[in-house]
Each structure stands twice: as C-alpha cells, then as structure tokens.
Design an enzyme around this catalytic site. Structure first.
Site, PDB file in Angstrom:
ATOM      1  N   GLN A  15       0.834  -1.211   0.000  1.00 55.33           N
ATOM      2  CA  GLN A  15       0.000   0.000   0.000  1.00 55.33           C
ATOM      3  C   GLN A  15       0.865   1.257   0.000  1.00 55.33           C
ATOM      4  O   GLN A  15       1.564   1.517   0.975  1.00 55.33           O
ATOM      5  CB  GLN A  15      -0.867  -0.018   1.267  1.00 55.33           C
ATOM      6  CG  GLN A  15      -1.683   1.218   1.504  1.00 55.33           C
ATOM      7  CD  GLN A  15      -2.537   1.114   2.772  1.00 55.33           C
ATOM      8  OE1 GLN A  15      -2.226   0.312   3.640  1.00 55.33           O
ATOM      9  NE2 GLN A  15      -3.588   1.885   2.866  1.00 55.33           N
ATOM     10  N   GLY A  16       0.794   2.044  -1.063  1.00 53.13           N
ATOM     11  CA  GLY A  16       1.590   3.279  -1.154  1.00 53.13           C
ATOM     12  C   GLY A  16       0.746   4.510  -0.890  1.00 53.13           C
ATOM     13  O   GLY A  16       0.438   5.265  -1.818  1.00 53.13           O
ATOM     14  N   TYR A  17       0.367   4.691   0.364  1.00 57.23           N
ATOM     15  CA  TYR A  17      -0.408   5.875   0.748  1.00 57.23           C
ATOM     16  C   TYR A  17       0.501   6.903   1.426  1.00 57.23           C
ATOM     17  O   TYR A  17       0.698   7.988   0.928  1.00 57.23           O
ATOM     18  CB  TYR A  17      -1.518   5.487   1.745  1.00 57.23           C
ATOM     19  CG  TYR A  17      -2.848   5.112   1.145  1.00 57.23           C
ATOM     20  CD1 TYR A  17      -2.960   4.647  -0.152  1.00 57.23           C
ATOM     21  CD2 TYR A  17      -4.015   5.214   1.898  1.00 57.23           C
ATOM     22  CE1 TYR A  17      -4.196   4.297  -0.678  1.00 57.23           C
ATOM     23  CE2 TYR A  17      -5.255   4.870   1.377  1.00 57.23           C
ATOM     24  CZ  TYR A  17      -5.339   4.411   0.092  1.00 57.23           C
ATOM     25  OH  TYR A  17      -6.561   4.074  -0.413  1.00 57.23           O
ATOM     26  N   SER A  18       1.060   6.521   2.624  1.00 59.86           N
ATOM     27  CA  SER A  18       1.752   7.501   3.469  1.00 59.86           C
ATOM     28  C   SER A  18       2.996   8.052   2.798  1.00 59.86           C
ATOM     29  O   SER A  18       3.716   7.337   2.086  1.00 59.86           O
ATOM     30  CB  SER A  18       2.173   6.854   4.782  1.00 59.86           C
ATOM     31  OG  SER A  18       1.060   6.288   5.409  1.00 59.86           O
ATOM     32  N   SER A  59       4.457  -1.269   4.192  1.00 60.64           N
ATOM     33  CA  SER A  59       4.597  -2.615   4.760  1.00 60.64           C
ATOM     34  C   SER A  59       4.760  -3.656   3.664  1.00 60.64           C
ATOM     35  O   SER A  59       4.014  -3.645   2.680  1.00 60.64           O
ATOM     36  CB  SER A  59       3.361  -2.976   5.583  1.00 60.64           C
ATOM     37  OG  SER A  59       3.231  -2.110   6.671  1.00 60.64           O
ATOM     38  N   GLU A  77     -10.220  -1.239   5.186  1.00 57.11           N
ATOM     39  CA  GLU A  77      -9.144  -1.399   6.170  1.00 57.11           C
ATOM     40  C   GLU A  77      -9.696  -1.378   7.591  1.00 57.11           C
ATOM     41  O   GLU A  77      -9.198  -2.051   8.474  1.00 57.11           O
ATOM     42  CB  GLU A  77      -8.118  -0.267   5.992  1.00 57.11           C
ATOM     43  CG  GLU A  77      -6.913  -0.400   6.914  1.00 57.11           C
ATOM     44  CD  GLU A  77      -5.712   0.421   6.459  1.00 57.11           C
ATOM     45  OE1 GLU A  77      -5.895   1.340   5.649  1.00 57.11           O
ATOM     46  OE2 GLU A  77      -4.605   0.134   6.936  1.00 57.11           O
ATOM     47  N   ASN A  93      -5.569   6.716  16.855  1.00 61.21           N
ATOM     48  CA  ASN A  93      -6.736   6.832  17.747  1.00 61.21           C
ATOM     49  C   ASN A  93      -7.392   8.217  17.646  1.00 61.21           C
ATOM     50  O   ASN A  93      -8.616   8.331  17.682  1.00 61.21           O
ATOM     51  CB  ASN A  93      -6.316   6.573  19.198  1.00 61.21           C
ATOM     52  CG  ASN A  93      -6.379   5.088  19.540  1.00 61.21           C
ATOM     53  OD1 ASN A  93      -6.544   4.253  18.641  1.00 61.21           O
ATOM     54  ND2 ASN A  93      -6.262   4.762  20.804  1.00 61.21           N
ATOM     55  N   GLU A  94      -6.556   9.256  17.516  1.00 60.45           N
ATOM     56  CA  GLU A  94      -7.128  10.615  17.435  1.00 60.45           C
ATOM     57  C   GLU A  94      -7.988  10.739  16.178  1.00 60.45           C
ATOM     58  O   GLU A  94      -9.088  11.295  16.209  1.00 60.45           O
ATOM     59  CB  GLU A  94      -6.002  11.672  17.403  1.00 60.45           C
ATOM     60  CG  GLU A  94      -5.208  11.791  18.704  1.00 60.45           C
ATOM     61  CD  GLU A  94      -4.189  10.659  18.887  1.00 60.45           C
ATOM     62  OE1 GLU A  94      -3.864   9.970  17.896  1.00 60.45           O
ATOM     63  OE2 GLU A  94      -3.725  10.455  20.025  1.00 60.45           O
TER      64      GLU A  94
HETATM   65  C1  LIG Z   1       3.270  -0.805  11.553  1.00 59.68           C
HETATM   66  C2  LIG Z   1       2.837   0.219  10.551  1.00 59.68           C
HETATM   67  C3  LIG Z   1       2.589  -0.172   9.257  1.00 59.68           C
HETATM   68  C4  LIG Z   1       2.196   0.773   8.292  1.00 59.68           C
HETATM   69  N1  LIG Z   1       2.010   0.341   7.006  1.00 59.68           N
HETATM   70  C5  LIG Z   1       1.691   1.251   6.059  1.00 59.68           C
HETATM   71  C6  LIG Z   1       1.562   0.848   4.688  1.00 59.68           C
HETATM   72  O1  LIG Z   1       1.727  -0.337   4.349  1.00 59.68           O
HETATM   73  N2  LIG Z   1       1.298   1.775   3.767  1.00 59.68           N
HETATM   74  C7  LIG Z   1       1.098   3.105   4.078  1.00 59.68           C
HETATM   75  O2  LIG Z   1       0.812   3.885   3.182  1.00 59.68           O
HETATM   76  N3  LIG Z   1       1.208   3.534   5.371  1.00 59.68           N
HETATM   77  C8  LIG Z   1       1.508   2.635   6.356  1.00 59.68           C
HETATM   78  N4  LIG Z   1       1.651   3.052   7.671  1.00 59.68           N
HETATM   79  C9  LIG Z   1       1.524   4.478   7.966  1.00 59.68           C
HETATM   80  C10 LIG Z   1       0.310   4.860   8.772  1.00 59.68           C
HETATM   81  O3  LIG Z   1      -0.856   4.796   8.010  1.00 59.68           O
HETATM   82  C11 LIG Z   1       0.579   6.273   9.335  1.00 59.68           C
HETATM   83  O4  LIG Z   1       1.628   6.150  10.272  1.00 59.68           O
HETATM   84  C12 LIG Z   1      -0.638   6.887   9.998  1.00 59.68           C
HETATM   85  O5  LIG Z   1      -1.616   7.196   9.043  1.00 59.68           O
HETATM   86  C13 LIG Z   1      -0.279   8.156  10.802  1.00 59.68           C
HETATM   87  O6  LIG Z   1       0.401   9.070   9.997  1.00 59.68           O
HETATM   88  P1  LIG Z   1       1.810   9.710  10.450  1.00 59.68           P
HETATM   89  O7  LIG Z   1       2.695   8.588  10.913  1.00 59.68           O
HETATM   90  O8  LIG Z   1       2.283  10.560   9.325  1.00 59.68           O
HETATM   91  O9  LIG Z   1       1.490  10.589  11.723  1.00 59.68           O
HETATM   92  P2  LIG Z   1       0.861  12.048  11.725  1.00 59.68           P
HETATM   93  O10 LIG Z   1      -0.274  12.117  10.775  1.00 59.68           O
HETATM   94  O11 LIG Z   1       1.990  13.041  11.518  1.00 59.68           O
HETATM   95  O12 LIG Z   1       0.300  12.171  13.193  1.00 59.68           O
HETATM   96  C14 LIG Z   1       1.120  12.499  14.304  1.00 59.68           C
HETATM   97  C15 LIG Z   1       0.191  12.654  15.522  1.00 59.68           C
HETATM   98  O13 LIG Z   1      -0.726  13.771  15.312  1.00 59.68           O
HETATM   99  C16 LIG Z   1      -2.083  13.348  15.467  1.00 59.68           C
HETATM  100  N5  LIG Z   1      -2.971  14.056  14.529  1.00 59.68           N
HETATM  101  C17 LIG Z   1      -2.748  14.266  13.200  1.00 59.68           C
HETATM  102  N6  LIG Z   1      -3.813  14.928  12.655  1.00 59.68           N
HETATM  103  C18 LIG Z   1      -4.734  15.095  13.649  1.00 59.68           C
HETATM  104  C19 LIG Z   1      -6.041  15.668  13.710  1.00 59.68           C
HETATM  105  N7  LIG Z   1      -6.636  16.195  12.639  1.00 59.68           N
HETATM  106  N8  LIG Z   1      -6.687  15.664  14.913  1.00 59.68           N
HETATM  107  C20 LIG Z   1      -6.106  15.131  16.021  1.00 59.68           C
HETATM  108  N9  LIG Z   1      -4.867  14.577  16.021  1.00 59.68           N
HETATM  109  C21 LIG Z   1      -4.186  14.538  14.849  1.00 59.68           C
HETATM  110  C22 LIG Z   1      -2.049  11.864  15.151  1.00 59.68           C
HETATM  111  O14 LIG Z   1      -3.139  11.176  15.728  1.00 59.68           O
HETATM  112  C23 LIG Z   1      -0.705  11.436  15.761  1.00 59.68           C
HETATM  113  O15 LIG Z   1      -0.831  11.214  17.143  1.00 59.68           O
HETATM  114  C24 LIG Z   1       2.037   2.132   8.647  1.00 59.68           C
HETATM  115  C25 LIG Z   1       2.287   2.543   9.966  1.00 59.68           C
HETATM  116  C26 LIG Z   1       2.683   1.607  10.910  1.00 59.68           C
HETATM  117  C27 LIG Z   1       2.965   2.092  12.305  1.00 59.68           C
END
Ligand SMILES: Cc1cc2nc3c(=O)[nH]c(=O)nc-3n(C[C@H](O)[C@H](O)[C@H](O)COP(=O)(O)OP(=O)(O)OC[C@H]3O[C@@H](n4cnc5c(N)ncnc54)[C@H](O)[C@@H]3O)c2cc1C
Length: 393
Positions: free
Chosen positions: A128-131, A163, A246, A370-371
């Site tokens: 999955q190429g989202y993040s 992942s 998901e 969770n947020e």
């Molecule tokens: C084990 C693992 C596997 C993963 N696998 C994949 C994958 O295969 N493909 C992929 O694309 N991604 C993957 N991810 C990425 C995952 O989807 C992101 O980590 C997740 O969406 C959070 O984004 P971020 O890490 O950029 O944190 P951020 O978005 O920068 O968030 C940082 C903090 O700010 C809070 N926050 C952000 N915006 C708000 C808001 N509007 N209101 C309140 N709080 C907020 C968040 O809750 C968090 O606590 C994976 C992550 C993990 C840990």
C-alpha cells in the site's frame, strides 16, 4: 438479533477447521504458529498458493475471481478458525483485504479479470503506497506526482512505511496527477508494478528488530495507462473507499488471534507466579472482559450486516481493538517482569510476548491513529460538526 451462528454456518466452520487442521498439522506444520510478519516469506508464499488452490484464500470474493461467495458471517468464521489453527500472518494481507476489495468495488471488468484471480491464487503480492513523509493522517497532502506519457503513467516521489514492499509484486499508489491541485482534488489511484528500474525499496528497521516496512522511491517509475482505478483526478474517492475496507470487515474476526495472545499472557502468569498478584489478576480479568465485549460487539455488528453493509457502530471497532491490544502488550511485560527485557542468546530477536508489546505500540497508529478514529466516530457515526480543516475547501 442473533448473537451466534446458524447450523449451516457451523457446517461451514467444520469444513474450514478440518482443512486448516490437516494442512497446518501436515505439509505446512513449519509455518504454523508463526507470529512475525517477515519470517519465512518463501514458505508463506507457498502457503498463499495452497490456500488459493483450495479456494480458501479470499473466501468472501465471488467464485468467478477465485473466492467462495462466503457471507460476512462465514468470512468471520473462516478467520476465527484460521487463528484457532495457528495460521501464520498472511503474506498477502494487503492484496486480500485492501487491494482486492477495492478493485472489486471500483475496477473495470478487465481490471477485475487481470488482478483478482492472481491475488486469490497467491501469485501476486501487494503493498500500500499511501503515506508519505508529509502525508500520514493528512493523506490529502500527498506530493508524489504522476503524469501521462505515451501509453503509460509516469510516477515521481516518495512513500514511507510501505509494509511488506520487499515481498510485493504490485503497489497501489495515490499520486497527484493534476499539477497545482491541492488537498483531495487532482489525485489518481494507480496500480504500479514494483519490480522495475524506477522503483527502489529501502527497509526501515522497527523497534521489534524486524523490517516489515520500507521507504519506497519512485524515480520515473511507469505503469500502463490502463492501470488506474476510477477516473484521473478522482482517486480520492477510491482511496477513501479502500480505508473503509481497512477499518471494517477485515478487523471483525481478530478476536480469535487476540484470544491466543491473551491465553499466552495467562499461561506466562501461571508459570512465573505473577497470577498470584492481585493487581495482575485484575488486569487479566479486565482484558478477558474486553475481549468478550469485542467478540459480542462483532457478532452484533454482523447481525446488522445481512445486506452486506456494516452498521456505523463498526466505526468504533478500530479504536477499541487497538487500545485493548496496546494494553495487553503492557500487561504482558508486567507479567514477565525483568525476564521480558532480555533476549535469549543476546541477539535482537524478541520472544513472542515482548514482541507483542513492542508491535502493539503501532496498533493505535496504522490504519488511522486513535485521534483520527475519534474524529471519524464523531463526524461519521454521530454526525457531529466537522473539525476545522485549515484551508482545504
Ligand atoms: C506498523 C505500521 C505499518 C504501516 N504500514 C503502512 C503501509 O503499508 N502503507 C502506508 O501507506 N502507510 C503505512 N503506515 C503508515 C500509517 O498509516 C501512518 O503512520 C498513519 O496514518 C499516521 O500518519 P503519520 O505517521 O504521518 O502521523 P501524523 O499524521 O503526523 O500524526 C502524528 C500525531 O498527530 C495526530 N494528529 C494528526 N492529525 C490530527 C487531527 N486532525 N486531529 C487530532 N490529532 C491529529 C495523530 O493522531 C498522531 O498522534 C504504517 C504505519 C505503521 C505504524
């Protein structure tokens, strides 16, 4: 409301259980009980193929694409029996639970015929190429670009936390395909082959010592013009549809895997005497209650899902299980005491329970933190006003 399964569903359960026991007790005994997402990838690829051959890979999919036309309840039953039999983590879980259902929902007939049977037969693994470094929770901020050149889409940019990309044949990518567009507008959802000169996959080592996820770089990567899901510039709709998969059905069946983990914590507490500590006993009882509540909650959601759609209550499920499992990880460490902080042999390979603790830190992050889940529950399930979203119109 029926909080249980019908006699026909129990027949299905018996058939699934018999098959899984025979395979995981026989030719695939070596992968039984594995918990790591990265161990024995070749044998787990063989296992994907075996499941596919026997029609047990994607049970909820139409028969025409390699599934069994199983109802939601049957899908949950299969997942429960899979966990009970000690089935290993599915190497292609992103293909099966995310890419496949999204192609089924948004793909053309040609795309369905091209991609779905290969996933169901375990022949093509997906990631999955989202993040991106600047786009996680704020997914609409993606900067990876895509443009048409001759009969191809060309892709430039970087994804992160991808992942299982190191084992994958295909990646689905959200990319900005309209120059100057912002937010959710002007994005396209592309299906891209991983094995090509324009794609580089670089592992990221996690706190568990494994490298399940990766940085993925696109440097003039190409995919056929036909490999777009939905229409150009309208990929956000597809991307959001996928997130529904998901956070929905695929998580309902997890309690059986959690049952195994809680049982392992209880066994450790009995063995080392921690079970005599009244505070540990209380936390174990609380974990047991939480697990049973999740199970009945899942059954309740299923009773409302006969038309194939999940009750909005299902939106609460991600935050519920992620928080429960994070607490279980902490309980496991408190049960183990000092023994949880050592690695036998001195290498960085943690035994199962410390590994559970370390991995569970990620449960409240991936698939929506969770947020973010609280925002989803507030806005989509309860209809509360949307939170202010900066300049995104
Ligand atoms: C084990 C693992 C596997 C993963 N696998 C994949 C994958 O295969 N493909 C992929 O694309 N991604 C993957 N991810 C990425 C995952 O989807 C992101 O980590 C997740 O969406 C959070 O984004 P971020 O890490 O950029 O944190 P951020 O978005 O920068 O968030 C940082 C903090 O700010 C809070 N926050 C952000 N915006 C708000 C808001 N509007 N209101 C309140 N709080 C907020 C968040 O809750 C968090 O606590 C994976 C992550 C993990 C840990």
């Amino acid at each position: 409301m029926k909080l249980g399964f019908s006699p026909d569903e129990e027949v299905f359960r018996a058939e699934a259980a018999a098959w899984l026991t025979a395979e995981l007790g026989g030719p695939f005994a070596d992968v039984r009980g594995l918990t790591s997402l990265t161990d024995a990838p070749e044998r787990r690829r063989d296992w994907e193929r075996r499941l596919g051959e026997a029609g047990w890979s994607c049970v909820g999919w139409p028969k025409a694409y390699g599934g069994r036309d199983a109802t939601l309840a049957q899908q949950v039953i299969f997942a429960e029996e899979y966990a009970r039999a000690g089935g290993p983590p599915r190497l292609n879980h992103i293909g099966i639970e995310l890419a496949g259902p999204t192609i089924l929902a948004f793909g053309t007939d040609e795309q369905k015929a091209r991609f779905l049977p290969a996933i169901a037969k375990g022949e093509e693994i997906w990631c999955q190429g989202y993040s991106e470094p600047g786009a996680g929770s704020d997914l609409a901020n993606v900067r990876t670009r895509a443009w048409r050149e001759d009969d191809d889409w060309v892709i430039e940019g970087q994804k992160v936390w991808t992942s299982l990309a190191q084992f994958s044949d295909w990646i689905f990518v959200i990319a900005r395909s309209e120059e100057g567009s912002r937010g959710p507008k002007g994005l396209s959802f592309l299906l891209v082959p991983v094995d090509q000169p324009g794609v580089t996959v670089r592992p990221i080592h996690q706190i568990t010592g494994e490298a399940e996820f990766n940085e993925t770089f696109f440097d003039g990567a190409r995919t056929d013009a036909a490999n777009i899901l939905g229409t150009p510039g309208d990929g956000w709709k597809v991307a959001m549809g996928l997130l529904g998969f998901e956070r929905g059905v695929s998580t309902l069946a997890q309690q059986m895997g959690f049952r195994n983990e809680l049982d392992a914590v209880i066994a450790a507490a009995r063995t080392n005497g921690a079970a005599k500590d009244p505070l540990i006993r209380q936390r174990i009882a609380k974990a047991e209650i939480g697990l049973r509540l999740m199970r009945y909650g899942a059954l309740r959601m299923l009773t409302h899902a006969e038309d194939g759609k999940l009750n909005p209550a299902a939106l609460t499920y991600k935050i519920q299980w992620a928080t429960w499992r994070r607490d279980l990880g902490e309980l496991a460490m408190d049960v183990l005491g000092q023994a949880g902080e050592t690695t036998p042999g001195g290498d960085y390979a943690f035994p199962a329970l410390p590994n559970l603790f370390l991995y569970s830190r990620a449960d409240t992050i991936y698939g929506g933190t969770n947020e973010i889940q609280r925002n989803i529950i507030a806005e989509r399930a309860l209809g509360l006003p949307r939170e202010p979203r900066g300049d995104l119109k």
